[in-house]
Design a protein around this motif. Structure first.
Motif, mmCIF file in Angstrom:
data_model
loop_
_atom_site.group_PDB
_atom_site.id
_atom_site.type_symbol
_atom_site.label_atom_id
_atom_site.label_comp_id
_atom_site.label_asym_id
_atom_site.label_seq_id
_atom_site.Cartn_x
_atom_site.Cartn_y
_atom_site.Cartn_z
ATOM 1 N N TYR A 35 0.826 -1.200 0.000
ATOM 2 C CA TYR A 35 0.000 0.000 0.000
ATOM 3 C C TYR A 35 0.867 1.259 0.000
ATOM 4 O O TYR A 35 1.821 1.372 0.772
ATOM 5 C CB TYR A 35 -0.938 0.015 1.210
ATOM 6 N N THR A 67 -2.231 11.440 0.117
ATOM 7 C CA THR A 67 -2.987 10.270 0.577
ATOM 8 C C THR A 67 -4.190 10.689 1.410
ATOM 9 O O THR A 67 -5.245 10.056 1.344
ATOM 10 C CB THR A 67 -2.110 9.290 1.404
ATOM 11 N N ASN A 99 -6.591 3.155 9.910
ATOM 12 C CA ASN A 99 -6.791 3.974 8.710
ATOM 13 C C ASN A 99 -6.954 5.448 9.059
ATOM 14 O O ASN A 99 -6.393 6.317 8.396
ATOM 15 C CB ASN A 99 -8.014 3.491 7.925
ATOM 16 N N LEU A 156 -5.322 -3.610 -5.022
ATOM 17 C CA LEU A 156 -5.323 -2.902 -3.740
ATOM 18 C C LEU A 156 -6.391 -1.818 -3.605
ATOM 19 O O LEU A 156 -7.076 -1.758 -2.606
ATOM 20 C CB LEU A 156 -3.949 -2.289 -3.445
ATOM 21 N N TYR A 157 -6.498 -0.938 -4.580
ATOM 22 C CA TYR A 157 -7.445 0.172 -4.479
ATOM 23 C C TYR A 157 -8.526 0.041 -5.548
ATOM 24 O O TYR A 157 -8.227 -0.321 -6.686
ATOM 25 C CB TYR A 157 -6.719 1.513 -4.657
#
Length: 197
Positions: A35, A67, A99, A156-157
């Motif tokens: 990530y 981010t 997160n 991942l995203y």
């Protein structure tokens, strides 16, 4: 004194956030290292503990702020179309707390530290453009890994999910996010020039 307080506070938040992310990803700890946020957070923690030059610190601050923007406007926004709030990985108190710390608390702390101790020399616009190199390398690795991997969430995203979106949409998303990073970097350059002038 204020710089030390900011540094220590940010380091503590980073350690706790990374630890929570590690606990949440205990079944696939290596996956966590792919990530972008985790890579940048780890690098920034090293910078806080070991020190570094203004250019590296500025680069990492730009990435952290980037981010945060993507997290708040895209990944944590249920109306964005790319929200991760509906995925199993995004649920759970430990994962949510990690997160939140890494995406929403660390970036403002890093920006505050950068503003408190800006680069000694003015940065140039070419430096801002050069900051796109690392994200481009990261994106290349993720897309190659996704193309050869077999896992369902290998990209991942959600905004990089090639099987679902196709390469044209993923490329457009990459350009939009790259443009966002460039705007943040150019803002940092402008601020450094004002302070140096």
């Amino acid at each position: 004194m204020a710089d030390r307080v900011l540094r220590v506070s940010t380091a503590v938040v980073l350690v706790v956030g990374l630890a929570l992310a590690g606990i949440a990803a205990r079944e696939e700890p290596v996956e966590l290292l792919f990530y972008f946020t985790v890579q940048v957070d780890l690098a920034y923690l090293v910078v806080l503990l070991a020190g570094c030059g203004d250019r590296v610190r500025t680069a990492l601050t730009v990435y952290l702020v980037g981010t945060a923007v993507v997290f708040v406007l895209v990944l944590a926004n249920p109306w964005s179309g790319y929200a991760m709030v509906a995925t199993p990985e995004a649920r759970g108190l430990v994962s949510d707390a990690g997160n939140l710390l890494l995406h929403a608390v660390v970036p403002p702390l890093a920006a505050a530290q950068w503003l408190h101790r800006p680069p000694r020399a003015a940065l140039r616009p070419a430096y801002a453009v050069s900051l796109l190199g690392y994200p481009l390398l990261w994106l290349t690795v993720i897309l190659v890994r996704g193309a050869v991997g077999g896992a369902e969430d290998r990209y991942l995203y959600p905004f990089l999910d090639v099987p679902r979106l196709g390469y044209p949409t993923v490329a457009l998303n990459a350009v939009l996010f790259g443009g966002t990073l460039l705007l943040i970097a150019l803002t940092a350059v402008r601020m450094s020039r004002r302070r140096a002038g």
